[in-house]
Design a protein around this motif. Structure first.
Motif, PDB file in Angstrom:
ATOM      1  N   LEU A 161       0.983  -1.198   0.142  1.00  0.00           N
ATOM      2  CA  LEU A 161      -0.056   0.027  -0.062  1.00  0.00           C
ATOM      3  C   LEU A 161       0.732   1.394  -0.032  1.00  0.00           C
ATOM      4  O   LEU A 161       0.484   2.005  -0.857  1.00  0.00           O
ATOM      5  CB  LEU A 161      -0.818  -0.010   1.315  1.00  0.00           C
ATOM      6  N   ASP A 162       1.899   1.372   0.781  1.00  0.00           N
ATOM      7  CA  ASP A 162       2.687   2.548   0.848  1.00  0.00           C
ATOM      8  C   ASP A 162       3.446   2.941  -0.299  1.00  0.00           C
ATOM      9  O   ASP A 162       3.318   4.086  -0.935  1.00  0.00           O
ATOM     10  CB  ASP A 162       3.808   2.236   2.132  1.00  0.00           C
ATOM     11  N   SER A 163       4.047   1.986  -0.819  1.00  0.00           N
ATOM     12  CA  SER A 163       4.918   2.082  -2.028  1.00  0.00           C
ATOM     13  C   SER A 163       4.003   2.378  -3.220  1.00  0.00           C
ATOM     14  O   SER A 163       4.355   3.156  -4.173  1.00  0.00           O
ATOM     15  CB  SER A 163       5.813   1.082  -2.705  1.00  0.00           C
ATOM     16  N   PHE A 164       2.942   1.847  -3.563  1.00  0.00           N
ATOM     17  CA  PHE A 164       1.733   2.026  -4.546  1.00  0.00           C
ATOM     18  C   PHE A 164       1.491   3.322  -4.477  1.00  0.00           C
ATOM     19  O   PHE A 164       1.249   3.988  -5.504  1.00  0.00           O
ATOM     20  CB  PHE A 164       0.695   0.916  -4.236  1.00  0.00           C
ATOM     21  N   ILE A 165       0.911   3.781  -3.333  1.00  0.00           N
ATOM     22  CA  ILE A 165       0.181   5.098  -3.282  1.00  0.00           C
ATOM     23  C   ILE A 165       1.458   6.199  -3.501  1.00  0.00           C
ATOM     24  O   ILE A 165       1.144   7.267  -4.406  1.00  0.00           O
ATOM     25  CB  ILE A 165      -0.166   5.428  -1.882  1.00  0.00           C
ATOM     26  N   ASP A 166       2.622   6.040  -3.117  1.00  0.00           N
ATOM     27  CA  ASP A 166       3.733   6.814  -3.311  1.00  0.00           C
ATOM     28  C   ASP A 166       4.040   6.871  -5.054  1.00  0.00           C
ATOM     29  O   ASP A 166       4.312   7.883  -5.335  1.00  0.00           O
ATOM     30  CB  ASP A 166       4.866   6.426  -2.689  1.00  0.00           C
ATOM     31  N   SER A 167       3.806   5.721  -5.533  1.00  0.00           N
ATOM     32  CA  SER A 167       4.155   5.606  -7.135  1.00  0.00           C
ATOM     33  C   SER A 167       3.050   6.503  -7.729  1.00  0.00           C
ATOM     34  O   SER A 167       3.548   7.084  -8.752  1.00  0.00           O
ATOM     35  CB  SER A 167       4.005   4.223  -7.551  1.00  0.00           C
ATOM     36  N   ILE A 168       1.894   6.735  -7.166  1.00  0.00           N
ATOM     37  CA  ILE A 168       0.951   7.404  -7.894  1.00  0.00           C
ATOM     38  C   ILE A 168       1.418   8.994  -7.730  1.00  0.00           C
ATOM     39  O   ILE A 168       1.237   9.778  -8.533  1.00  0.00           O
ATOM     40  CB  ILE A 168      -0.489   7.112  -7.121  1.00  0.00           C
TER      41      ILE A 168
END
Length: 201
Positions: free
Chosen positions: A93-100
């Motif tokens: 979740l953390d890295s996915f949201i950051d990638s957005i």
């Protein structure tokens, strides 16, 4: 051999000059719109001559079309690399949201989005269509991520758009520092956890 090497250097310089003109034009189109920018201004911004612009591009319209193609190509790559539903990051979740956040803050996306808002730009329809498509892809990826973490499809659908719109507006309002992005990222994740009853890990 020397002639071949010299020709290679000229080609490299030619490519650099073409890129320099394109980047200068993109910056001007972004700040002032297509109609207000002249070829003379593009040449000056690129630290070159008007003839150099016409040596590399047929006219201003042709230059703008190449700017659009370059933007769309770069955004497609950014989306594939960071936001694809098949990306391994989607499980985190953390890295996915950051990638957005990173996608929406990249210079190319910002340029494309701002150009798409200029009604005087006759050739921006492909950009508008691609921006809308990217938004749909990102929302679909968020939705998949939420469903993969146990959220029901109806709630995931509503929440995915809420998350997307918050991130997009945060990034487009003004440039964010790394610290601000991390802080906002944490706030979004906390919001998600609260809304879904801490079902997410």
């Amino acid at each position: 051999m020397k002639k071949t090497a010299a020709r290679g250097r000229v080609t490299a310089r030619g490519v650099d000059r073409r890129n320099q003109i394109r980047e200068a034009a993109a910056a001007l189109f972004l700040s002032r719109g297509y109609d207000a920018v002249t070829v003379d201004e593009i040449a000056k911004a690129a630290k070159g001559s008007k003839s150099a612009v016409y040596e590399n591009f047929s006219d201003k319209s042709g230059l703008f079309s190449e700017v659009v193609i370059f933007i769309l190509s770069d955004i497609d790559k950014q989306t594939r690399d960071h936001i694809s539903p098949n990306s391994e990051k989607i499980s985190d979740l953390d890295s996915f949201i950051d990638s957005i956040y990173r996608l929406y803050q990249c210079d190319t996306y910002s340029l494309a989005y701002r150009l798409s808002l200029h009604p005087s730009n006759a050739d921006v329809e492909p950009i508008r269509i691609r921006i809308e498509s990217i938004h749909d892809d990102v929302i679909a990826s968020i939705n998949l991520m939420l469903c993969n973490h146990g959220l029901d499809s109806i709630s995931a659908s509503a929440l995915s758009r809420l998350i997307h719109d918050h991130i997009a507006l945060s990034c487009l309002r003004r440039p964010m520092s790394s610290r601000e992005r991390v802080s906002d990222n944490k706030a979004v994740i906390e919001l998600v956890r609260n809304l879904v009853g801490n079902k997410l890990p």
